[in-house]
Design an enzyme around this catalytic site. Structure first.
Site, PDB file in Angstrom:
ATOM      1  N   ASP A   1      -6.690   5.980   2.116  1.00 54.99           N
ATOM      2  CA  ASP A   1      -6.670   4.894   3.092  1.00 54.99           C
ATOM      3  C   ASP A   1      -5.258   4.323   3.193  1.00 54.99           C
ATOM      4  O   ASP A   1      -4.455   4.432   2.253  1.00 54.99           O
ATOM      5  CB  ASP A   1      -7.626   3.776   2.667  1.00 54.99           C
ATOM      6  CG  ASP A   1      -9.089   4.165   2.798  1.00 54.99           C
ATOM      7  OD1 ASP A   1      -9.371   5.168   3.477  1.00 54.99           O
ATOM      8  OD2 ASP A   1      -9.930   3.471   2.201  1.00 54.99           O
ATOM      9  N   ARG A   2      -4.976   3.668   4.310  1.00 52.10           N
ATOM     10  CA  ARG A   2      -3.627   3.142   4.573  1.00 52.10           C
ATOM     11  C   ARG A   2      -3.118   2.253   3.448  1.00 52.10           C
ATOM     12  O   ARG A   2      -1.949   2.324   3.066  1.00 52.10           O
ATOM     13  CB  ARG A   2      -3.627   2.371   5.898  1.00 52.10           C
ATOM     14  CG  ARG A   2      -2.260   1.881   6.336  1.00 52.10           C
ATOM     15  CD  ARG A   2      -2.303   1.275   7.727  1.00 52.10           C
ATOM     16  NE  ARG A   2      -3.074   0.044   7.735  1.00 52.10           N
ATOM     17  CZ  ARG A   2      -2.532  -1.167   7.537  1.00 52.10           C
ATOM     18  NH1 ARG A   2      -1.233  -1.291   7.331  1.00 52.10           N
ATOM     19  NH2 ARG A   2      -3.289  -2.241   7.556  1.00 52.10           N
TER      20      ARG A   2
END
Length: 303
Positions: free
Chosen positions: A134-135
């Site tokens: 995830d970012r």
């Protein structure tokens, strides 16, 4: 790229069948045939229907992969943890998406790795992400440097021979044991395209954890995923009442150190399919988590 093997069986076998046992797919054979590759047996060019005999040496030359124009190279330094001719492992910072999207069209890890490939002058410039994050999750990301390597690691993933281990800071103290397994199905709610929830109609998900350290405000845990659902770690610990520190999407609060979900892919291991060597890698805690831990340990020591 060239790869070679010695055929060991006493029974005759077609080249395409033998190469299939080595993870060479039909689509890859098509690229070899139509995009400048070749197959030789004992240094003589042969087609895939050729019948091998014992001790024949088979060599395949795989054509270079030209980079996609949609992945724009960006010259931003990457933290390389491991690299060889087939694989690249980087330590991803938070705030950087793994792949380009409408929301994050550039500046992603894919763009940065493409920039590194271009700067190094690598012939293969297609980005093959094996494990993404995830970012706002930090830690180890694995890239294959060509399609054949990617296909072989995909097999490892399906056989669960590739392992990722995480550390996370959970809000509060766990009511459960020092070691436990969270088994709960995960689904996407109808009112959100981003968020996930535990729901009986969802896909089954399994998360194992071990408590590493306990503090007044939070708990540091090691985590092993046994399934790979979207936001699985974040959703499962929210479900048992301990959302990740800083994870405002799922109820975890920010503080002066941690302003994103406190989740870090700390360990990665896989079997190198070309050498059969086990590769074991580790990334230190990111600065925000490390600084929070240092602060809390100092408080504990003064009590």
């Amino acid at each position: 790229m060239k790869f070679s093997w010695t055929y060991q069986s006493s029974e005759k076998q077609q080249v395409k069948t033998f190469l299939g046992t080595k993870g060479i797919s039909r689509s890859l054979l098509a690229k070899v045939k139509f995009q400048g590759g070749k197959i030789t047996v004992n240094n003589q060019i042969e087609n895939v229907l050729y019948h091998l005999q014992k001790s024949d040496v088979v060599e395949i030359t795989i054509p270079d992969e030209k980079g996609h124009d949609t992945t724009i190279p960006i010259d931003i330094p990457i933290d390389i943890v491991y690299e060889d001719a087939n694989f690249l492992v980087v330590n991803k910072p938070f705030g950087v998406a793994s792949i380009p999207s409408k929301v994050h069209p550039a500046g992603t890890m894919a763009n940065r790795v493409k920039g590194y490939y271009v700067k190094q002058g690598y012939k293969n410039q297609v980005i093959h992400i094996v494990t993404r994050l995830d970012r706002d999750t930090t830690g180890l990301m694995l890239f294959a440097k060509h399609g054949y390597a990617h296909a072989l690691l995909d097999k490892e993933l399906r056989k669960k021979q590739l392992h990722k281990k995480y550390i996370a800071l959970l809000t509060g103290k766990l009511k459960e044991n020092q070691h436990g397994i969270i088994e709960a199905p995960i689904a996407r709610p109808k009112d959100s395209i981003i968020k996930r929830i535990v729901h009986p109609d969802g896909k089954m998900a399994l998360t194992e954890y071990w408590v590493r350290e306990e503090f007044e405000e939070a708990t540091l845990v090691d985590i092993q995923l046994h399934t790979g659902r979207t936001h699985q770690i974040r959703v499962h610990f929210t479900h048992i009442g301990n959302p990740l520190m800083g994870d405002d999407l799922y109820g975890g609060e920010w503080n002066q150190w941690v302003k994103r979900q406190a989740l870090h892919c700390r360990e990665l291991d896989f079997i190198d399919p070309f050498t059969q060597e086990k590769i074991v890698l580790e990334a230190d805690y990111p600065d925000d988590i490390a600084e929070w831990l240092e602060h809390q340990r100092a408080i504990e020591n003064h009590r």
